[in-house]
Design a protein around this motif. Structure first.
Motif, PDB file in Angstrom:
ATOM      1  N   PHE A   9     -32.857  -1.740   4.763  1.00 59.65           N
ATOM      2  CA  PHE A   9     -32.581  -1.063   3.485  1.00 59.65           C
ATOM      3  C   PHE A   9     -32.046   0.325   3.788  1.00 59.65           C
ATOM      4  O   PHE A   9     -32.084   0.789   4.945  1.00 59.65           O
ATOM      5  CB  PHE A   9     -33.867  -0.943   2.651  1.00 59.65           C
ATOM      6  N   TYR A  10     -31.573   0.986   2.736  1.00 55.68           N
ATOM      7  CA  TYR A  10     -31.213   2.407   2.818  1.00 55.68           C
ATOM      8  C   TYR A  10     -31.520   2.977   1.436  1.00 55.68           C
ATOM      9  O   TYR A  10     -30.851   2.665   0.481  1.00 55.68           O
ATOM     10  CB  TYR A  10     -29.730   2.575   3.167  1.00 55.68           C
ATOM     11  N   ARG A  11     -32.599   3.773   1.355  1.00 54.49           N
ATOM     12  CA  ARG A  11     -33.058   4.278   0.075  1.00 54.49           C
ATOM     13  C   ARG A  11     -32.023   5.183  -0.580  1.00 54.49           C
ATOM     14  O   ARG A  11     -31.117   5.678   0.088  1.00 54.49           O
ATOM     15  CB  ARG A  11     -34.351   5.066   0.262  1.00 54.49           C
ATOM     16  N   ARG A  12     -32.236   5.427  -1.873  1.00 55.54           N
ATOM     17  CA  ARG A  12     -31.292   6.246  -2.643  1.00 55.54           C
ATOM     18  C   ARG A  12     -30.950   7.543  -1.905  1.00 55.54           C
ATOM     19  O   ARG A  12     -31.848   8.258  -1.458  1.00 55.54           O
ATOM     20  CB  ARG A  12     -31.903   6.556  -4.017  1.00 55.54           C
ATOM     21  N   HIS A  13     -29.668   7.821  -1.815  1.00 55.45           N
ATOM     22  CA  HIS A  13     -29.210   9.041  -1.136  1.00 55.45           C
ATOM     23  C   HIS A  13     -27.806   9.404  -1.594  1.00 55.45           C
ATOM     24  O   HIS A  13     -27.119   8.599  -2.219  1.00 55.45           O
ATOM     25  CB  HIS A  13     -29.213   8.834   0.394  1.00 55.45           C
ATOM     26  N   LEU A  14     -27.403  10.632  -1.255  1.00 56.79           N
ATOM     27  CA  LEU A  14     -26.007  11.057  -1.372  1.00 56.79           C
ATOM     28  C   LEU A  14     -25.479  11.141   0.049  1.00 56.79           C
ATOM     29  O   LEU A  14     -26.226  11.450   0.975  1.00 56.79           O
ATOM     30  CB  LEU A  14     -25.927  12.450  -2.001  1.00 56.79           C
ATOM     31  N   ASP A  15     -24.182  10.914   0.219  1.00 61.26           N
ATOM     32  CA  ASP A  15     -23.628  11.005   1.571  1.00 61.26           C
ATOM     33  C   ASP A  15     -23.291  12.445   1.963  1.00 61.26           C
ATOM     34  O   ASP A  15     -23.019  12.722   3.133  1.00 61.26           O
ATOM     35  CB  ASP A  15     -22.380  10.129   1.693  1.00 61.26           C
ATOM     36  N   ALA A  16     -23.271  13.355   0.993  1.00 62.97           N
ATOM     37  CA  ALA A  16     -22.989  14.765   1.290  1.00 62.97           C
ATOM     38  C   ALA A  16     -23.680  15.613   0.240  1.00 62.97           C
ATOM     39  O   ALA A  16     -23.945  15.137  -0.866  1.00 62.97           O
ATOM     40  CB  ALA A  16     -21.483  15.028   1.263  1.00 62.97           C
ATOM     41  N   PRO A  67     -25.116   8.990  -6.228  1.00 61.15           N
ATOM     42  CA  PRO A  67     -26.273   8.489  -5.480  1.00 61.15           C
ATOM     43  C   PRO A  67     -26.171   6.967  -5.381  1.00 61.15           C
ATOM     44  O   PRO A  67     -25.689   6.310  -6.308  1.00 61.15           O
ATOM     45  CB  PRO A  67     -27.479   8.881  -6.351  1.00 61.15           C
ATOM     46  N   HIS A  68     -26.618   6.440  -4.269  1.00 63.63           N
ATOM     47  CA  HIS A  68     -26.556   4.989  -4.073  1.00 63.63           C
ATOM     48  C   HIS A  68     -27.668   4.574  -3.134  1.00 63.63           C
ATOM     49  O   HIS A  68     -28.273   5.420  -2.452  1.00 63.63           O
ATOM     50  CB  HIS A  68     -25.179   4.568  -3.564  1.00 63.63           C
ATOM     51  N   GLU A  69     -27.905   3.275  -3.089  1.00 67.35           N
ATOM     52  CA  GLU A  69     -29.041   2.749  -2.317  1.00 67.35           C
ATOM     53  C   GLU A  69     -28.711   1.334  -1.880  1.00 67.35           C
ATOM     54  O   GLU A  69     -28.070   0.602  -2.627  1.00 67.35           O
ATOM     55  CB  GLU A  69     -30.253   2.750  -3.245  1.00 67.35           C
TER      56      GLU A  69
END
Ligand code: OGA
Ligand code: MN
Length: 225
Positions: free
Chosen positions: A127-134, A194-196
């Motif tokens: 998985f990759y939890r909710r985040h922004l790339d920058a 934001p994406h996950e």
């Protein structure tokens, strides 16, 4: 002999596809298009990723490392391997990204300077939890994110969807869930969307890349960039 393919690549993206990507970025900050990547290139990139995986060329990357030390909950469970342009499939993808970079600069005046990309291998349960790339306000570098899916097929129930939100303040339900089907391409504004990656019920392969501006100081190009 491979010089013909190397010096005169077929364009990866047609003009219509580029126009749809530009429109999505301008109007809502992201776009997702199924079967965007050439159906012959997808298995070639998948084979390349599998070769690198078999050679143990994947590692946890930077996101995972600090967490092991701090004991913070994991934000990502996946391994990555950077594209170095060492095989024809990688070069074709990078050539396509270069053409797209020029289009984005021309149409959206983004001043994108370069592209970097890695393969990502999510194991079953990855998985990759909710985040922004920058981060807005930080050293500006990643501006547009690019994600392409290399899985052989993806069925309902395999999980691993990419969830998208409308902006950093949006704490509601995601506005879209994108299945990582072979050849699907997603682009988004790195500071804004934001994406996950939802937990994958089976092994999942993607290619994530970023168009960057040069964060050089005082007009001097950053020598490390
Ligand atoms: C990333 C990312 C999405 C995906 O690597 O930053 O958000 O679907 N990847 O693999
Ligand atoms: Mn991301």
């Amino acid at each position: 002999m491979p010089a013909v393919a190397d010096t005169c690549p077929r364009p990866l993206f047609g003009a219509n596809l580029e126009a749809a990507l530009v429109e999505g970025l301008a109007e809502r900050g992201w776009a997702a298009i199924e079967q965007a990547i050439d159906p012959e290139l997808v298995p070639a990139l998948r084979a390349r990723a599998q070769t690198l995986y078999a050679r143990n060329a994947f590692d946890e990357g930077r996101v995972g490392r600090g967490e092991a030390l701090t004991g913070a909950p994991r934000i990502r469970r996946a391994e990555i391997a950077w594209l170095e342009g060492e095989d024809a499939a990688e070069r074709r993808l990078l050539d396509g990204a270069e053409a797209l970079r020029q289009t984005l600069n021309r149409e959206l005046f983004l001043g994108l300077f370069e592209f970097e990309a890695h393969f990502a291998h999510y194991p079953e349960g990855g998985f990759y939890r909710r985040h922004l790339d920058a981060f807005a306000g930080g050293v500006k570098s990643r501006v547009v994110s690019f994600v392409a899916y290399l899985n052989e097929a993806w069925a309902e129930g395999d999980g691993g969807e990419l969830a998208m939100w409308t902006g950093p303040d949006d704490t509601g339900e995601p506005t879209a869930l994108i299945a990582p089907k072979p050849g699907t391409l997603v682009v988004m504004l790195s500071e804004r969307i934001p994406h996950e990656v939802r937990p994958a019920a089976r092994e999942r392969l993607s290619l994530a890349g970023w168009f960057r501006v040069n964060p050089g100081v005082g007009g001097v190009l950053d020598p490390a960039a």
